[in-house]
Write a protein that holds these residues in place. Structure first.
Motif, PDB file in Angstrom:
ATOM      1  N   GLU A   9     102.723  34.297  45.044  1.00 37.67           N
ATOM      2  CA  GLU A   9     101.774  34.584  46.117  1.00 37.67           C
ATOM      3  C   GLU A   9     102.523  34.446  47.436  1.00 37.67           C
ATOM      4  N   VAL A  10     102.722  35.559  48.139  1.00 37.63           N
ATOM      5  CA  VAL A  10     103.522  35.590  49.357  1.00 37.63           C
ATOM      6  C   VAL A  10     102.586  35.678  50.566  1.00 37.63           C
ATOM      7  N   ARG A  11     102.616  34.635  51.402  1.00 40.94           N
ATOM      8  CA  ARG A  11     101.804  34.625  52.624  1.00 40.94           C
ATOM      9  C   ARG A  11     102.548  35.347  53.731  1.00 40.94           C
ATOM     10  N   VAL A  12     101.820  36.265  54.385  1.00 44.01           N
ATOM     11  CA  VAL A  12     102.387  37.078  55.457  1.00 44.01           C
ATOM     12  C   VAL A  12     101.550  36.860  56.708  1.00 44.01           C
ATOM     13  N   ARG A  13     102.237  36.726  57.859  1.00 43.67           N
ATOM     14  CA  ARG A  13     101.538  36.581  59.141  1.00 43.67           C
ATOM     15  C   ARG A  13     102.046  37.659  60.100  1.00 43.67           C
ATOM     16  N   TRP A  14     101.092  38.343  60.732  1.00 48.98           N
ATOM     17  CA  TRP A  14     101.439  39.350  61.723  1.00 48.98           C
ATOM     18  C   TRP A  14     101.485  38.707  63.100  1.00 48.98           C
ATOM     19  N   ASP A  15     102.083  39.418  64.044  1.00 53.48           N
ATOM     20  CA  ASP A  15     102.252  38.848  65.377  1.00 53.48           C
ATOM     21  C   ASP A  15     100.934  38.656  66.124  1.00 53.48           C
ATOM     22  N   ASP A  16      99.840  39.250  65.654  1.00 52.58           N
ATOM     23  CA  ASP A  16      98.535  39.014  66.288  1.00 52.58           C
ATOM     24  C   ASP A  16      97.803  37.819  65.666  1.00 52.58           C
ATOM     25  N   GLY A  17      98.457  37.129  64.717  1.00 53.41           N
ATOM     26  CA  GLY A  17      97.876  35.948  64.099  1.00 53.41           C
ATOM     27  C   GLY A  17      97.162  36.203  62.781  1.00 53.41           C
ATOM     28  N   ALA A  18      96.947  37.452  62.426  1.00 52.57           N
ATOM     29  CA  ALA A  18      96.281  37.766  61.159  1.00 52.57           C
ATOM     30  C   ALA A  18      97.189  37.391  59.998  1.00 52.57           C
ATOM     31  N   GLU A  19      96.578  36.950  58.903  1.00 52.60           N
ATOM     32  CA  GLU A  19      97.340  36.564  57.717  1.00 52.60           C
ATOM     33  C   GLU A  19      96.790  37.258  56.485  1.00 52.60           C
ATOM     34  N   ALA A  20      97.648  37.442  55.515  1.00 52.63           N
ATOM     35  CA  ALA A  20      97.260  37.996  54.214  1.00 52.63           C
ATOM     36  C   ALA A  20      98.177  37.399  53.165  1.00 52.63           C
ATOM     37  N   THR A  21      97.731  37.434  51.940  1.00 51.86           N
ATOM     38  CA  THR A  21      98.542  36.986  50.812  1.00 51.86           C
ATOM     39  C   THR A  21      98.757  38.171  49.883  1.00 51.86           C
ATOM     40  N   LEU A  22     100.017  38.467  49.608  1.00 56.90           N
ATOM     41  CA  LEU A  22     100.368  39.556  48.709  1.00 56.90           C
ATOM     42  C   LEU A  22     100.829  38.961  47.382  1.00 56.90           C
ATOM     43  N   ALA A  23     100.276  39.454  46.296  1.00 60.54           N
ATOM     44  CA  ALA A  23     100.688  39.010  44.961  1.00 60.54           C
ATOM     45  C   ALA A  23     101.865  39.866  44.512  1.00 60.54           C
ATOM     46  N   VAL A  24     102.914  39.207  44.028  1.00 58.86           N
ATOM     47  CA  VAL A  24     104.107  39.906  43.541  1.00 58.86           C
ATOM     48  C   VAL A  24     104.289  39.541  42.072  1.00 58.86           C
ATOM     49  N   VAL A  25     104.365  40.564  41.221  1.00 60.32           N
ATOM     50  CA  VAL A  25     104.562  40.361  39.788  1.00 60.32           C
ATOM     51  C   VAL A  25     105.879  41.014  39.376  1.00 60.32           C
ATOM     52  N   LEU A  26     106.376  40.607  38.213  1.00 53.92           N
ATOM     53  CA  LEU A  26     107.600  41.211  37.686  1.00 53.92           C
ATOM     54  C   LEU A  26     107.243  42.343  36.742  1.00 53.92           C
ATOM     55  N   GLU A  27     107.511  43.554  37.166  1.00 50.12           N
ATOM     56  CA  GLU A  27     107.367  44.764  36.352  1.00 50.12           C
ATOM     57  C   GLU A  27     108.601  45.597  36.617  1.00 50.12           C
ATOM     58  N   ASP A  28     109.618  45.450  35.810  1.00 46.56           N
ATOM     59  CA  ASP A  28     110.866  46.161  36.062  1.00 46.56           C
ATOM     60  C   ASP A  28     111.354  45.829  37.469  1.00 46.56           C
ATOM     61  N   GLY A  29     111.310  44.547  37.791  1.00 47.89           N
ATOM     62  CA  GLY A  29     111.661  44.062  39.119  1.00 47.89           C
ATOM     63  C   GLY A  29     110.411  43.600  39.814  1.00 47.89           C
ATOM     64  N   PRO A  30     110.544  42.950  40.970  1.00 46.08           N
ATOM     65  CA  PRO A  30     109.351  42.466  41.680  1.00 46.08           C
ATOM     66  C   PRO A  30     108.544  43.620  42.265  1.00 46.08           C
ATOM     67  N   ARG A  31     107.231  43.580  42.061  1.00 45.92           N
ATOM     68  CA  ARG A  31     106.332  44.626  42.551  1.00 45.92           C
ATOM     69  C   ARG A  31     105.109  43.982  43.215  1.00 45.92           C
ATOM     70  N   VAL A  32     104.688  44.582  44.319  1.00 44.78           N
ATOM     71  CA  VAL A  32     103.490  44.119  45.025  1.00 44.78           C
ATOM     72  C   VAL A  32     102.281  44.587  44.243  1.00 44.78           C
ATOM     73  N   CYS A  33     101.352  43.647  44.004  1.00 44.94           N
ATOM     74  CA  CYS A  33     100.238  43.989  43.114  1.00 44.94           C
ATOM     75  C   CYS A  33      98.930  43.391  43.615  1.00 44.94           C
ATOM     76  N   GLY A  34      98.596  43.644  44.846  1.00 48.85           N
ATOM     77  CA  GLY A  34      97.316  43.173  45.352  1.00 48.85           C
ATOM     78  C   GLY A  34      97.475  42.370  46.626  1.00 48.85           C
ATOM     79  N   THR A  35      96.385  42.319  47.372  1.00 55.56           N
ATOM     80  CA  THR A  35      96.384  41.602  48.646  1.00 55.56           C
ATOM     81  C   THR A  35      95.050  40.918  48.840  1.00 55.56           C
ATOM     82  N   SER A  36      95.081  39.875  49.642  1.00 51.29           N
ATOM     83  CA  SER A  36      93.837  39.217  50.070  1.00 51.29           C
ATOM     84  C   SER A  36      93.987  38.929  51.545  1.00 51.29           C
ATOM     85  N   GLY A  37      92.927  39.097  52.266  1.00 57.18           N
ATOM     86  CA  GLY A  37      92.984  38.804  53.694  1.00 57.18           C
ATOM     87  C   GLY A  37      93.095  40.035  54.541  1.00 57.18           C
TER      88      GLY A  37
END
Length: 146
Positions: free
Chosen positions: A118-146
């Protein structure tokens, strides 16, 4: 046997000594193979990086591709479940956010029946989201929250 011989003495057996066993050589070859296999398993995380490092890298490339408008690269970094949801451009729209993003943290997680990062990301305006990364033939982004 008959026939002309090159030497008058006649043909001699080529190998007249007693045979020697080479068990040490065989054990050395097998032992070296096992040692090499163990060394490769130990070195693999050093070369590829830990799961956390791979997730950070994948999300960083994904966000940079989104910011640059490179939908091909960003789409290639989506997991199969996300690509199956519809057109890649429409799926990527759910991940887009104006401004510069920064990865601020990574934690172990679970996405359905798969382990994830679960990778937490913050933008310069203060907004945050969490991106889920799974292993499918390498790391792949697989969903977001926030």
């Amino acid at each position: 046997m008959s026939g002309p011989y090159l030497y008058d003495e006649g043909p001699e057996a080529l190998h007249t000594g007693t045979p020697r066993r080479r068990n040490g050589l065989l054990l050395g070859i097998f032992g070296g193979t096992v040692a090499l296999a163990v060394a490769m398993v130990v070195a693999l995380p050093l070369v590829k990086g830990s799961g956390e490092e791979q997730a950070r890298e994948a999300v960083g490339v994904f966000l940079a591709a989104l910011e640059a408008g490179d939908t091909e690269t960003a789409g290639d970094l989506l997991c199969q479940a996300e690509r199956d949801r519809g057109e890649v451009g429409d799926v990527l729209a759910g991940y887009e956010h104006p401004g510069d993003a920064e990865v601020v943290g990574v934690a172990e997680g679970r996405l359905g029946d798969q382990d994830s990062q679960e990778v937490r990301v913050r933008w310069d305006d203060g907004a945050e989201a969490t991106l889920a990364v799974v292993l499918e033939d390498g790391p792949r982004v697989c969903g977001t929250s926030g």
